[in-house]
Design a protein around this motif. Structure first.
Motif, PDB file in Angstrom:
ATOM      1  N   PHE A 403       0.990  -1.298  -0.173  1.00 34.70           N
ATOM      2  CA  PHE A 403      -0.020   0.074  -0.049  1.00 34.70           C
ATOM      3  C   PHE A 403       0.776   1.294   0.067  1.00 34.70           C
ATOM      4  CE2 PHE A 403      -2.415  -3.470   2.141  1.00 34.70           C
ATOM      5  CZ  PHE A 403      -3.617  -3.496   1.407  1.00 34.70           C
ATOM      6  N   ALA A 404       0.682   2.260  -0.951  1.00 36.23           N
ATOM      7  CA  ALA A 404       1.348   3.307  -1.052  1.00 36.23           C
ATOM      8  C   ALA A 404       1.455   4.144   0.369  1.00 36.23           C
ATOM      9  CB  ALA A 404       0.930   4.273  -2.193  1.00 36.23           C
ATOM     10  N   ASP A 405       0.350   4.229   1.215  1.00 34.42           N
ATOM     11  CA  ASP A 405       0.164   5.044   2.097  1.00 34.42           C
ATOM     12  C   ASP A 405      -0.785   4.655   3.103  1.00 34.42           C
ATOM     13  OD1 ASP A 405      -1.991   6.182   1.034  1.00 34.42           O
ATOM     14  OD2 ASP A 405      -0.818   7.668   0.307  1.00 34.42           O
ATOM     15  N   SER A 406      -1.109   5.132   4.332  1.00 35.95           N
ATOM     16  CA  SER A 406      -2.163   4.578   5.278  1.00 35.95           C
ATOM     17  C   SER A 406      -3.592   4.839   4.711  1.00 35.95           C
ATOM     18  CB  SER A 406      -2.055   5.195   6.452  1.00 35.95           C
ATOM     19  OG  SER A 406      -2.044   6.697   6.551  1.00 35.95           O
ATOM     20  N   ALA A 407      -3.554   5.697   3.701  1.00 38.21           N
ATOM     21  CA  ALA A 407      -5.039   6.236   3.266  1.00 38.21           C
ATOM     22  C   ALA A 407      -5.245   5.002   2.223  1.00 38.21           C
ATOM     23  CB  ALA A 407      -4.885   7.575   2.345  1.00 38.21           C
ATOM     24  N   ALA A 408      -4.369   4.482   1.580  1.00 33.19           N
ATOM     25  CA  ALA A 408      -4.521   3.401   0.648  1.00 33.19           C
ATOM     26  C   ALA A 408      -5.021   2.004   1.383  1.00 33.19           C
ATOM     27  CB  ALA A 408      -3.391   3.188  -0.356  1.00 33.19           C
ATOM     28  N   VAL A 496     -10.721   5.887  13.526  1.00 31.58           N
ATOM     29  CA  VAL A 496      -9.872   4.486  13.672  1.00 31.58           C
ATOM     30  C   VAL A 496      -9.224   4.246  12.378  1.00 31.58           C
ATOM     31  CG1 VAL A 496     -10.134   1.943  13.574  1.00 31.58           C
ATOM     32  CG2 VAL A 496     -11.736   3.242  15.059  1.00 31.58           C
ATOM     33  N   ARG A 497      -7.979   4.231  12.524  1.00 31.47           N
ATOM     34  CA  ARG A 497      -7.054   4.204  11.369  1.00 31.47           C
ATOM     35  C   ARG A 497      -6.334   2.848  11.604  1.00 31.47           C
ATOM     36  NH1 ARG A 497      -4.759  10.214  12.240  1.00 31.47           N
ATOM     37  NH2 ARG A 497      -6.592  11.368  11.824  1.00 31.47           N
ATOM     38  N   PHE A 498      -5.602   2.271  10.639  1.00 37.63           N
ATOM     39  CA  PHE A 498      -4.765   0.741  10.611  1.00 37.63           C
ATOM     40  C   PHE A 498      -3.543   0.824  10.288  1.00 37.63           C
ATOM     41  CE2 PHE A 498      -9.335   0.239   9.839  1.00 37.63           C
ATOM     42  CZ  PHE A 498      -9.736  -0.550  10.752  1.00 37.63           C
ATOM     43  N   GLY A 525       4.208   5.434   9.171  1.00 35.01           N
ATOM     44  CA  GLY A 525       3.292   4.867  10.529  1.00 35.01           C
ATOM     45  C   GLY A 525       2.969   5.792  11.421  1.00 35.01           C
ATOM     46  N   PHE A 526       2.616   5.452  12.728  1.00 33.06           N
ATOM     47  CA  PHE A 526       2.062   6.231  13.600  1.00 33.06           C
ATOM     48  C   PHE A 526       2.920   6.365  14.790  1.00 33.06           C
ATOM     49  CE2 PHE A 526      -1.137   4.475  10.997  1.00 33.06           C
ATOM     50  CZ  PHE A 526      -2.099   5.523  10.369  1.00 33.06           C
TER      51      PHE A 526
END
Length: 654
Positions: A403-408, A496-498, A525-526
């Motif tokens: 995945f390119a980023d967390s949005a994807a 909520v994010r992953f 990441g986070f």
């Protein structure tokens, strides 16, 4: 020596399994028509007996069971009731729930009565309401335990257990010492040492002023300590995750509403943190299907049956899991999927559905490994590739995806959640949910057959527990359907994010924060100052922090069981080393301990799925195995007291 006053038993642990042992002791004693000496039963638990620790009635009502009302019982009912002495309280949870809904249970609050009426047989009740049932059963048992029987609850923790001549000496906190003739270890969930990685994170949190929340029972935690608006890392997307999720959203005043499209929307209260969720698979457990039974009514196993699996033992063969057991269940899972697909989407097949199913049946009926090539031929001729079911791949739905980023990633997870919620809503008309239903049905059969040495050690450790347990847990032990729909709503609300699959959790000493990232997601990441382990303490006797368990292990009262894996290396199993049923633990020198028995989670060395409750209506040998164990222990104890020469001497003196 058994005292002049009669026999005494200590049941250590007053939760569901301890309550089942108590119920069976009373039932067996009442079933005996002859004269009997007095019996004192000591229930040792610092929490209220019945609910015990996990099912406390004062916990948040937002914490739900992951089984419907119709499933659990703590006493023999239905088919099981015909196999053992009659229960003095023959009421499963759903029968009690209906009684409570009609106002027939005294002492319930209006909120509890309303929930009992609202949840229904197929609904998922709160754990607090199930705790009320357990408390009611315990109260009914102790209100009339029978002539000569006394039940005493000691609101204490057991600290040590030692042999004292012919009896056992049990020391409680506060200084009280009980001398008893028999002891049942029904300990339930115990605190456990952190693994090395968790220990590093906890130590780092202390140095940098962060909050690390180790594995725990959700009802024990003070959720108010997590502040609004801050990132909170949550490791684990199993059942405990949904407790974290709901407590920090709806539990803080947020509202879920139906937007009219079949999806939910979430209106925040403004007091929520932002949950950063992570697990090895990258997605949560799949939701239960919306059905009116525990196993879908359309599921009937043809290959993974008690008879077929039992044939190994009859032939003197100790089977492996991958080689012998899984191929049978795999067939039933595939059959359930493609039969349902043919029923709801007959036009999905490349050939007429009836002909396709006949070809499938022929392939699945082939004995030995030849069925797999025949299955592939069936798939090539009949099923479009996008509709073919790869059962093992369900354990890693994002395997190989970057995945390119967390949005994807979030977009992909949200699609997964919406699809899962829609599948649950379709119930028995969803092919995947029916395949999972077959796997769940097979799990019950496998639990029965592999217990007590019914599987090779390598099959148990590396195969059943190694890869199949995570697969079936993630598919068949998930939350109520509502929770997946709510999670999707929270994702849309950006609460909520992953992190992504195979997450890495570290403490960043430069910035003084926790950091979570995934090698499959392009961004860094986070970070957060808060990390919650959304899981129960490890069920592993060798790492237990229980004072009692540590004392018993150190002094050789009990020992963990060793299993030999394929390379000949001994592996310490999760549970105690015990005899065949009724389970008596082996001492450090390998001797069966007289008058000492084990029931429940600490049997994880010889049973699989020990945390699953007894199924109402199931036979003792199948879904009600915990009741079978409690019955065997109670029968052995009552028989030993009746036949004891010490008791007979006491009778003659009287």
């Amino acid at each position: 020596m058994i005292s002049m006053e009669g026999a005494e038993v200590a049941v250590i642990g007053g939760g569901p399994r301890g309550t089942s042992v108590l119920e069976r002791l009373i039932a067996h004693r009442k079933a005996f028509a002859g004269p009997q000496d007095p019996l004192t039963i000591h229930i040792v638990d610092p929490f209220d007996p019945g609910p015990g620790h996990v099912w406390r009635t004062d916990q948040s009502r937002l914490f739900l069971m992951n089984t419907p009302s119709l499933f659990p019982t703590v006493v023999p009912v239905g088919e099981a009731a015909a196999e053992v002495p009659t229960s003095p309280v023959p009421v499963g949870f759903d029968s009690w729930r209906r009684l409570a809904a009609s106002g027939g249970v005294e002492g319930l609050t209006p909120e509890e009565t309303a929930e009992a009426a609202r949840v229904g047989s197929a609904g998922f009740p709160s754990r607090a309401l199930y705790g009320r049932y357990l408390a009611w059963v315990y109260a009914a048992l102790t209100a009339d335990p029978g002539e000569g029987v006394t039940v005493i609850h000691h609101r204490r923790e057991a600290l040590s257990l030692r042999r004292a001549g012919a009896r056992w000496e049990l020391q409680l906190d506060g200084g009280e010492v009980l001398g008893v003739d028999g002891v049942v270890l029904a300990l339930g969930h115990l605190p456990a040492r952190l693994n090395p990685e968790q220990g590093v994170l906890q130590d780092g949190a202390a140095r940098f002023g962060l909050q690390y929340w180790p594995p725990a029972v959700p009802g024990d935690l003070d959720w108010k300590r997590l502040p609004a608006g801050k990132n909170v890392l949550v490791r684990g997307l199993g059942l405990n995750f949904f407790d974290v999720m709901i407590q920090l959203t709806q539990g803080r005043g947020g509202r879920f509403t139906d937007d009219g499209s079949g999806r939910l929307t979430y209106t925040p209260s403004g007091r929520e943190p932002v949950l950063i969720a992570a697990s090895r698979r990258g997605v949560p457990y799949r939701a239960k299907a919306a059905i009116t039974s525990y196993i879908p009514r359309g599921i009937s196993l043809s290959y993974c049956t008690v008879e077929t699996l039992g044939a190994f033992a009859e032939a003197g063969i100790q089977p492996g899991f991958d080689h012998d057991v899984w191929p049978l269940l795999h067939r039933d899972v595939l059959a359930a999927y493609y039969r349902t697909l043919a029923r709801v989407r007959p036009d999905a097949f490349l050939r007429p559905a009836d002909a396709a199913l006949e070809e499938l049946r022929t392939a699945l009926d082939i004995a030995g490994p030849g069925w797999l090539p025949a299955l592939q031929e069936f798939l090539d001729r009949n099923v479009p590739e996008e509709l073919q079911l790869n059962v093992e791949a369900l354990a890693q739905p994002f395997a190989g995806r970057r995945f390119a980023d967390s949005a994807a990633l979030t977009e992909a997870v949200l699609e997964y959640l919406d699809e899962d919620a829609a599948g649950s809503a379709r119930g028995e008309d969803d092919p995947l949910k029916m395949a999972i239903g077959a796997m769940n049905a097979g799990r019950t059969v496998i639990k029965q057959v592999v217990a007590d040495g019914g599987l090779t050690d390598s099959g148990w450790y590396a195969e059943l527990r190694g890869w199949f347990e995570p697969l079936v847990e993630g598919l068949a032990s998930g939350p109520p359907p509502l929770r997946i729909a709510q999670l999707a709503a929270l994702v849309r609300a950006d609460l909520v994010r992953f992190v992504g699959p195979n997450p890495q959790f570290v403490l960043d000493p430069d910035d003084g924060v926790f950091r979570a990232s995934s090698p499959w997601v392009g961004d860094p990441g986070f970070t957060a100052g808060y990390l919650v382990e959304a899981m129960m303490p490890a069920n592993q006797v060798s790492t237990s922090l229980s004072v009692l368990m540590r004392q018993m292990l150190e002094e050789g009262v009990v020992r963990p069981r060793l299993r030999m894996v394929e390379d000949g290396v001994p592996v310490v199993s999760a549970g105690l080393d015990v005899t065949l049923p009724p389970y008596r633990p082996l001492s450090g020198t390998g001797e069966a301990q007289p008058g000492l028995y084990v029931c429940g989670l600490q049997l994880a060395s010889v049973q699989w799925g020990t945390a699953i409750a007894a199924e109402a209506g199931a036979s003792l040998n199948a879904g009600a195995r915990t009741l079978l164990d409690a019955d065997a222990i109670a029968e052995a104890l009552i028989a030993s007291f009746r036949d004891s020469p010490d008791l007979q001497t006491a009778d003659s003196r009287a």
